[in-house]
Design a protein around this motif. Structure first.
Motif, mmCIF file in Angstrom:
data_model
loop_
_atom_site.group_PDB
_atom_site.id
_atom_site.type_symbol
_atom_site.label_atom_id
_atom_site.label_comp_id
_atom_site.label_asym_id
_atom_site.label_seq_id
_atom_site.Cartn_x
_atom_site.Cartn_y
_atom_site.Cartn_z
ATOM 1 N N PHE A 193 -0.711 -11.342 -5.455
ATOM 2 C CA PHE A 193 -0.691 -10.250 -6.412
ATOM 3 C C PHE A 193 0.599 -9.472 -6.243
ATOM 4 O O PHE A 193 1.132 -9.349 -5.149
ATOM 5 C CB PHE A 193 -1.869 -9.304 -6.164
ATOM 6 N N SER A 194 1.075 -8.916 -7.339
ATOM 7 C CA SER A 194 2.296 -8.134 -7.278
ATOM 8 C C SER A 194 1.941 -6.674 -7.030
ATOM 9 O O SER A 194 0.776 -6.302 -6.945
ATOM 10 C CB SER A 194 3.060 -8.263 -8.589
ATOM 11 N N THR A 195 2.976 -5.838 -6.946
ATOM 12 C CA THR A 195 2.749 -4.422 -6.706
ATOM 13 C C THR A 195 3.076 -3.636 -7.977
ATOM 14 O O THR A 195 3.877 -4.101 -8.804
ATOM 15 C CB THR A 195 3.657 -3.913 -5.575
ATOM 16 N N PRO A 196 2.489 -2.459 -8.136
ATOM 17 C CA PRO A 196 2.833 -1.631 -9.299
ATOM 18 C C PRO A 196 4.325 -1.342 -9.354
ATOM 19 O O PRO A 196 4.919 -1.325 -10.436
ATOM 20 C CB PRO A 196 2.029 -0.352 -9.056
ATOM 21 N N ALA A 197 4.941 -1.160 -8.182
ATOM 22 C CA ALA A 197 6.378 -0.877 -8.151
ATOM 23 C C ALA A 197 7.152 -2.053 -8.741
ATOM 24 O O ALA A 197 8.091 -1.868 -9.530
ATOM 25 C CB ALA A 197 6.826 -0.611 -6.718
ATOM 26 N N GLU A 198 6.737 -3.266 -8.368
ATOM 27 C CA GLU A 198 7.426 -4.443 -8.904
ATOM 28 C C GLU A 198 7.259 -4.520 -10.415
ATOM 29 O O GLU A 198 8.206 -4.820 -11.148
ATOM 30 C CB GLU A 198 6.859 -5.712 -8.260
ATOM 31 N N TRP A 199 6.044 -4.252 -10.860
ATOM 32 C CA TRP A 199 5.816 -4.283 -12.314
ATOM 33 C C TRP A 199 6.809 -3.356 -13.024
ATOM 34 O O TRP A 199 7.462 -3.743 -13.984
ATOM 35 C CB TRP A 199 4.388 -3.846 -12.633
ATOM 36 N N SER A 200 6.901 -2.140 -12.497
ATOM 37 C CA SER A 200 7.741 -1.150 -13.149
ATOM 38 C C SER A 200 9.211 -1.565 -13.130
ATOM 39 O O SER A 200 9.907 -1.477 -14.150
ATOM 40 C CB SER A 200 7.505 0.194 -12.449
ATOM 41 N N GLU A 201 9.668 -2.070 -11.975
ATOM 42 C CA GLU A 201 11.084 -2.441 -11.868
ATOM 43 C C GLU A 201 11.390 -3.716 -12.652
ATOM 44 O O GLU A 201 12.409 -3.817 -13.332
ATOM 45 C CB GLU A 201 11.458 -2.644 -10.387
ATOM 46 N N TRP A 202 10.510 -4.691 -12.524
ATOM 47 C CA TRP A 202 10.727 -5.956 -13.242
ATOM 48 C C TRP A 202 10.767 -5.701 -14.735
ATOM 49 O O TRP A 202 11.555 -6.260 -15.473
ATOM 50 C CB TRP A 202 9.604 -6.952 -12.941
ATOM 51 N N ARG A 203 9.871 -4.845 -15.172
ATOM 52 C CA ARG A 203 9.781 -4.577 -16.590
ATOM 53 C C ARG A 203 11.102 -3.969 -17.077
ATOM 54 O O ARG A 203 11.598 -4.304 -18.142
ATOM 55 C CB ARG A 203 8.640 -3.599 -16.835
ATOM 56 N N ARG A 204 11.671 -3.104 -16.246
ATOM 57 C CA ARG A 204 12.891 -2.428 -16.654
ATOM 58 C C ARG A 204 14.084 -3.387 -16.658
ATOM 59 O O ARG A 204 14.930 -3.316 -17.515
ATOM 60 C CB ARG A 204 13.163 -1.272 -15.692
ATOM 61 N N HIS A 205 14.134 -4.312 -15.677
ATOM 62 C CA HIS A 205 15.370 -5.069 -15.480
ATOM 63 C C HIS A 205 15.386 -6.476 -16.054
ATOM 64 O O HIS A 205 16.448 -7.062 -16.177
ATOM 65 C CB HIS A 205 15.698 -5.152 -13.986
ATOM 66 N N ASN A 206 14.226 -7.034 -16.370
ATOM 67 C CA ASN A 206 14.261 -8.446 -16.771
ATOM 68 C C ASN A 206 14.832 -8.587 -18.176
ATOM 69 O O ASN A 206 14.822 -7.653 -18.984
ATOM 70 C CB ASN A 206 12.867 -9.068 -16.717
#
Lengths: 115, 887
Positions: free
Chosen positions: B160-173
Motif C-alpha cells: 500500500f502507498s502512503t497519503p504523502a505519496e499520493w499527494s506528491e505523485w499526483r502533483r508531479h507525474n
C-alpha cells in the motif's frame, strides 16, 4: 445442385419474363400450353419453349407476385392452370417495356447510327 | 440489366421467402405440378396429331414430351424450394439416421461432447464475468493502480502507498490525467436501532471523476468538500435499500456515523463497487490531516489512476518508478520504487490465473474428447467403406461426401451442445463462488453470449473431430472402387494420424494430471499449515474505537470491556489486537535497530500490531524465547516489544534478539526505543495462504506513539462460540451502551473461507484431470483394439509363418506403449511450462513437480498398459486359420 447456370440463361430469363408478361397482358389469363403456343405463333415457330424452361419461369413470376395462378377449365373442358397478371405484374411489365425500348434504341443507334 | 429499383429487390426477396417456405412446407404438391405438365404434354401430342403427323412421329413427340416432363419436374422442384437447403435437410436427416443406427457410438459421442462443451461453456461464463465484461467505470481499460514497490528489500513487490505519496505523485507525474486515493474507514451507524458497523472506505474527492462513476441519486462529494473536511457521505445501493427503504428523499438526510452527523449526498447504482471489497456501504471523504500528507511511513492507501491517452501502462510504470525513487530520496527515505498494474488484474486477483488455468483445463478435456471422436470416426469410416463406395459409384462427388461426413459430425456436435447446456447450468452455480470478493457478485446465466460461445465451441469441435475423418473417408471412395473387403488398412497416412492423436491425448491427460497434482499438494500444504495458534473455539469481533480518541480513555475502555467479556460464562480468556488475525491487514511501518545507521534502516518495514496482554494466551500462540506481555508492562517511555520469528531471523540469524532495541514509526529524538522481550513463533495473521512478514507487537498500554488501536477482540470459549455472542455483546454494552460491535466470526470460519478458493481450484482441476484420464484411456483402448481388428489378417499371416502368441502380444503392446511414452514426455513438458505460469496459485508454496509429474505418468502408464494388454492379448489368441479368412 442447380440454379448455377451461366449468365446466358439470365438474359434469356429476362426476355422470357417480358414475353410472358406481355402475352398475358394482351390475351388475358392463359394456361401454360397456350402461352407457349402463342409465343411460337408470334415468332413464326422460331421460339419453341420446352416445359423445363416455361414452367419454372411461370413459377418464379408467381413467387415474385407478378402472376397469379389458379385452376380452371379450358374450352375443351379440361382442367388447366391459368395464369393472370397481378397489378404488380402490370406495373412491372410497363417498367420492363420501357427499359427494353430504351435499350433497343441504344442498340439501334449504336448499330445504325442515330435516327 | 438495369436493376436499381428497390421494388425489384423486394420482389426477389419475396421469391426467396416463398421458396424458403416451399422448402419447409412443400407448398404446391408434386401431383399438382405433374398434373399441369401432363396437360401440356397431352395438348402437345394432340396438336401434333391435329397437324396430321404420322402416328409414329406423333408417338415420338409424345415420348419427347414425356421426357421433358421429367426434366421440367426437376426444374420445377428446384424453383419451388431452395435446392441447397433441401440437400442440407436431406443430409441432416441422413445423418440422423446414421446416428440412430449406431446408438452406442452416438450416445458415447454425444455424452463426451456434452461434458466437454457444457463445462467449457460454464467456465467461459465465469471468465466472461470476471475478465471480459465491462467494469462499472468509464473507460475502465485506462484505469490502473499504483503501488509502492518494495521488492528491493525482499518484501513482496507491492505495498500500500502512503497519503504523502499520493499527494506528491499526483502533483508531479505526467502520465496520468488524475490519481485518487482510498483508505480504510470506520462507519459505525447509530441513531435508530442497535448500532451497526458499516463497511466503509474513505476516498479522495476526485475518486469519482477518476473512475468516471456517477451516482444513481444525488451527487458525489467534491475535492473542496474533501479538503474542507465536510461531513458528507455517498452510500451504496444496498444500504439505501436496507436502511432507507429506497426512499427517493434519502439524499439530504443526516445520519450519525461514528457519533458525528453526516449528510447523505448521493446513492451509487447497484453495479458500483471498488477495491478492496464488493460490500462497501459508505464512502466518506478522506480529508487527510496535513500531518498525514507529510507522513511517508503510513502505508494504507490504494491509489487508482487514469492513464493519459496515448500513454501505455509500461511508460506509466517507468515514469512512476523514477518519480517515486526521486521523491522518496528527497524525503529522507531510502529510495523506493513504484509499480503500476491494470485495475482489472487487481480486481480479479488470483482468480485471474485460476480462471485461465481452469479454462485451459476444460479446453484440454474437450480436445481429448474430440481426439477420441476423431479416432472413432476414422474407424467407422473404414468400416463404412462399402456404403461410401456405393454412394460414390452412384454419383456422389468427393465434395458431396465430405459435406455429408461433416454434417454428421455437426449433428453429433449440436446434440452434444444441447445436452451440454443442461450440464453447464449446475456447473455455473458452482463457479459463481469463484468470483473474487473484490468484484461484484454475479449470477452466471445462459445469456446469448454463452449460447453463441456454446455454438462456436460445438462448431469448432465438429470441425476438429470431423474434418480429417471426412477427408480420409471420402478418399476411400477414390481408390477402392467396389473391390470387396472390409479389411486392410487405410494406409500409413491414417495410421500416422491416429498415432499422433494418441500422443496428443496422452500428453494432455498427463499434463492435466500433473498440474492437478501440483494444486493438490499446495492445498494439502495449506490445510496442514501451522497457523501458530489453536483456532478451535475462538470467537473474534471488531469494536471500532472512534469514541475513544484519547489514549488514556481508550486503554481504560479496552481493559474494562475485556474484563466484562471474561466474566461471561463459557469464556475462558479474552484479548484484543489492532486487527483480527488471519485477515489481510498490511499496515506496515519503518523501524531502525539501535545498531543501524539511519541510512541502513531507511528501507525496511515491519507489520505493526498493538495487542493487550491477554491476546497471545487467548490465541494459544507459542514463544520461541523470552516472554509475552504481562501486567508489569505499564505505560513507560522505555516500552517492550515482541517480534515474530521472521523479524528475528531477518536481523539476528542464529542468535537471540532479546534485549535488542529499535525505534518504530518515527525516528526523532522523542521516538521511543523499544526493547525486544520475546520472540513469538510465527502466527499467520495476514491470512492462511499469505506469506509471513516481519512483525512487531506492542502492548496497548505502551502504544501511545502508534495509530493502531486494539479494536479486534479474540475470545476463547469452553462452549460453542455462537452460543455466547449475545452475552458478549451485552458485556461490551455494559461498559458503553453505544459501542458498535461488528464482524462476529470464529477463527474456524475465517480459515474455511480462506481455504475455499484453493480447495475449489483443486477440486475443479482434479475433476477435469480425472475426466481427461478416463477419456484418454478409453481413446487408447479404442484405437488399439481397433488396430487388432484391422490387422487380424496380418496377425494370421505372422502366426502362420511361425510367430507365437508372445511375439504378437509383444508387437502390439510395444506399439501402444511407445506412443504412450511419447505422450508422457510431451505432457510432462507442457505441465512444467504450465506450472511456471501458475505460480500464484501455489501461494508461495513450492509443490514437488517431479512427484506430481511422476505420479501422473505412472498412473497413465498403468492405464495405458491395461488398454494395450487387453487388445494385444486378444490378438495373440487369434486362431491363424480363422484370421487368414477374416475379412
Amino acid at each position: 445442385m442447380s440454379n448455377r447456370e451461366p449468365s446466358k440463361t439470365d438474359v434469356l430469363q429476362g426476355t422470357l419474363d417480358l414475353m410472358v408478361l406481355q402475352t398475358l397482358d394482351t390475351l388475358g389469363a392463359l394456361h401454360g400450353y397456350a402461352i407457349a403456343a402463342r409465343l411460337e405463333q408470334v415468332s413464326n415457330g422460331a421460339l419453341q419453349l420446352n416445359m423445363g424452361t416455361l414452367y419454372p419461369a411461370l413459377m418464379r413470376l408467381e413467387q415474385r407476385g407478378l402472376l397469379r395462378g389458379a385452376w380452371g377449365t379450358t374450352e375443351a373442358n379440361r382442367k388447366a392452370r391459368f395464369y393472370a397478371l397481378t397489378a404488380a405484374g402490370r406495373r412491372q411489365l410497363a417498367k420492363e417495356k420501357q427499359a427494353w425500348d430504351r435499350m433497343a434504341g441504344i442498340i439501334q443507334a449504336l448499330l445504325h447510327g442515330p435516327a | 440489366m438495369v436493376r436499381h429499383d428497390p421494388q425489384g429487390h423486394m420482389r426477389i426477396l419475396r421469391e426467396w421467402v416463398v421458396r424458403l417456405w416451399g422448402t419447409l412446407t412443400r407448398r404446391r404438391l408434386e401431383d399438382d405440378l405433374k398434373e399441369e405438365l401432363r396437360l401440356h404434354a397431352e395438348l402437345a401430342v394432340e396438336e401434333a396429331r391435329r397437324r396430321g403427323l404420322a402416328p409414329d412421329a406423333a408417338a415420338r413427340t409424345a415420348a419427347v414430351a414425356a421426357g421433358s416432363q421429367m426434366h421440367a419436374m426437376d426444374a420445377l422442384r428446384d424453383q419451388r424450394g431452395l435446392p441447397w437447403l433441401d440437400a442440407l435437410g436431406r443430409d441432416v436427416r441422413f445423418a440422423w439416421r446414421q446416428i440412430r443406427r449406431n446408438p452406442v457410438f452416438s450416445l458415447i459421442a454425444i455424452a463426451t461432447l456434452a461434458l466437454g462443451i457444457g463445462v467449457n461453456t460454464a467456465m467461459f461464463s465465469a471468465v466472461d464475468a470476471v475478465l471480459i465484461r465491462p467494469l462499472p467505470y468509464a473507460d475502465a481499460g485506462d484505469l490502473v493502480m499504483v503501488w509502492d514497490d518494495n521488492s528491493r528489500v525482499g518484501d513482496s513487490d507491492r505495498f500500500f502507498s502512503t497519503p504523502a505519496e499520493w499527494s506528491e505523485w499526483r502533483r508531479h507525474n505526467t502520465v496520468f490525467t488524475d490519481m485518487a486515493a482510498s483508505q480504510p474507514g470506520d462507519a459505525a451507524l447509530s441513531g435508530d436501532g442497535e448500532p451497526e458497523e458499516l463497511p466503509a472506505r474513505k476516498v479522495t474527492g476526485n475518486f469519482w471523476s477518476v473512475l468516471g462513476a456517477r451516482p444513481l441519486l444525488g451527487r458525489v462529494f467534491t475535492e473542496e468538500e474533501d479538503a474542507r473536511g465536510n461531513r458528507v457521505v455517498v452510500i451504496s445501493h444496498g444500504l439505501w435499500l436496507r436502511r432507507f427503504g429506497a426512499a427517493p428523499d434519502a439524499v439530504g438526510r443526516t445520519i450519525t456515523l461514528n457519533d458525528k452527523p453526516y449528510e447523505v449526498v448521493g446513492v451509487m447504482p447497484r453495479e458500483f463497487y471498488f477495491m478492496p471489497a464488493r460490500d462497501i456501504d459508505v464512502w466518506m471523504p478522506t480529508s487527510f490531516p496535513p500531518e498525514m500528507l507529510r507522513h511517508w511511513g503510513w502505508h494504507d492507501v490504494h491509489i487508482v489512476a487514469r492513464l493519459k491517452p496515448s500513454v501505455t501502462i509500461e511508460q506509466a510504470g517507468e515514469e512512476m518508478a523514477a518519480l517515486s525513487l526521486r521523491l522518496s530520496a528527497e524525503n529522507l527515505m531510502m529510495p523506493r520504487s513504484a509499480a503500476v498494474t491494470p485495475l482489472r488484474e487487481e480486481l480479479a486477483g488470483k482468480t485471474y490465473t485460476s480462471l485461465i488455468v481452469l479454462l485451459a483445463a476444460t479446453a484440454a478435456v474437450l480436445l481429448i474428447a474430440c481426439v477420441n471422436l476423431a479416432n472413432l470416426l476414422m474407424a467407422r469410416g473404414t468400416s463404412r467403406r462399402r456404403e461410401i463406395t456405393v454412394r460414390a459409384a452412384i454419383g456422389a462427388g468427393r465434395r458431396r461426401l465430405i459435406t455429408q461426413f461433416l454434417i454428421e459430425s455437426l449433428v453429433l456436435s449440436a446434440l452434444g451442445a444441447l445436452a451440454g447446456l443442461v450440464i453447464a447450468v449446475p456447473v455455473m452455480r458452482f463457479l459463481e463462488t469463484l468470483v473474487p470478493e473484490t468484484m461484484a457478485a454475479v449470477r452466471l446465466t445462459l445469456d446469448w453470449r454463452m449460447l453463441a460461445f456454446c455454438a462456436a465451441v460445438a462448431l469448432a469441435a465438429a470441425l476438429t473431430f470431423g474434418l480429417v475423418p471426412a477427408v480420409s473417408g471420402s478418399r476411400i471412395a477414390l481408390h477402392e472402387g467396389l473391390r470387396d473387403g472390409g479389411r486392410g488398412s487405410s494406409g500409413p497416412r491414417s495410421h500416422r494420424f491416429q498415432h499422433s492423436l494418441i500422443v496428443l491425448e496422452t500428453a494432455l491427460a498427463v499434463a492435466l494430471l500433473a498440474v492437478g497434482g501440483l494444486l493438490l499438494q499446495t492445498f494439502q500444504h495449506l490445510r496442514q499449515l501451522d497457523l501458530g495458534i489453536r483456532g478451535d473455539r475462538v470467537l473474534t469481533l471488531v469494536t471500532p474505537l472512534f469514541r475513544y480518541p484519547e489514549f488514556d480513555r481508550r486503554v481504560a475502555f479496552v481493559n474494562a470491556q475485556l474484563e466484562q467479556i471474561r466474566a461471561v460464562p463459557g469464556v475462558v480468556s479474552a484479548g484484543a489486537i489492532s486487527r483480527v488475525p488471519l485477515t489481510v491487514n498490511d499496515q506496515a511501518t519503518f523501524y531502525r535497530l539501535a545498531s543501524q545507521t539511519r541510512a541502513e534502516a531507511r528501507d525496511q518495514v515491519a507489520l505493526s500490531r498493538v495487542v493487550t496482554s491477554g491476546y497471545f494466551p487467548t490465541l494459544g500462540a507459542q514463544l520461541r524465547e523470552g516472554r509475552f506481555f504481562g501486567t508489569s508492562d505499564r505505560y513507560s517511555d522505555a516500552p517492550a516489544a515482541i517480534v515474530n520469528e521472521s523479524f528475528a531471523d531477518r536481523h539476528f540469524p542464529g542468535r537471540s534478539p532479546l534485549g535488542e532495541r529499535f525505534q518504530f514509526g518515527t525516528f526523532g529524538p522523542k521516538a521511543y526505543w523499544y526493547t525486544i522481550v520475546g520472540v513469538a513463533k510465527e502466527i499467520r495473521d495476514r491470512g492462511v495462504a499469505e506469506e509471513l512478514r516481519p512483525t512487531i507487537y506492542r502492548v496497548h498500554e505502551q502504544a501511545d506513539q502508534s495509530w493502531d488501536q486494539p479494536s479486534g477482540i479474540v475470545i476463547r470459549t469452553s462452549v460453542e462460540p455462537a452460543a455466547i455472542v449475545a452475552a458478549v455483546r451485552h458485556a461490551i454494552w455494559s461498559v458503553d451502551k453505544n459501542q458498535p460491535v461488528a464482524r462476529v466470526q470464529t477463527i474456524d470460519d475465517i480459515v474455511t473461507r480462506q481455504l475455499s478458493v484453493p480447495s475449489q481450484n483443486t477440486m475443479l482441476l482434479g475433476a477435469f484431470a480425472l475426466l481427461a484420464l478416463l477419456l484418454a484411456s478409453l481413446g487408447l483402448y479404442g484405437v488399439l483394439s481397433y488396430a487388432v481388428t484391422q490387422r487380424t489378417n496380418e496377425i494370421g499371416v505372422r502366426m502362420a509363418l511361425g510367430a507365437d502368441s508372445a511375439d504378437i502380444m509383444h508387437v502390439f503392446t510395444r506399439r501402444g506403449l511407445a506412443l504412450t511414452l511419447a505422450g508422457l514426455g510431451v505432457g510432462a513438458a507442457v505441465a512444467l511450462i504450465a506450472a511456471r505460469l501458475m505460480t500464484t496459485l501455489f501461494y508461495g508454496f513450492r509443490p514437488d513437480y517431479l512427484l506430481a509429474a511422476g505420479t501422473a505418468s505412472l498412473l497413465l502408464l498403468a492405464v495405458a498398459t491395461l488398454a494395450c494388454a487387453i487388445p494385444a492379448r486378444r490378438a495373440s489368441r487369434i486362431d491363424p486359420l480363422i484370421a487368414l479368412q477374416h475379412e
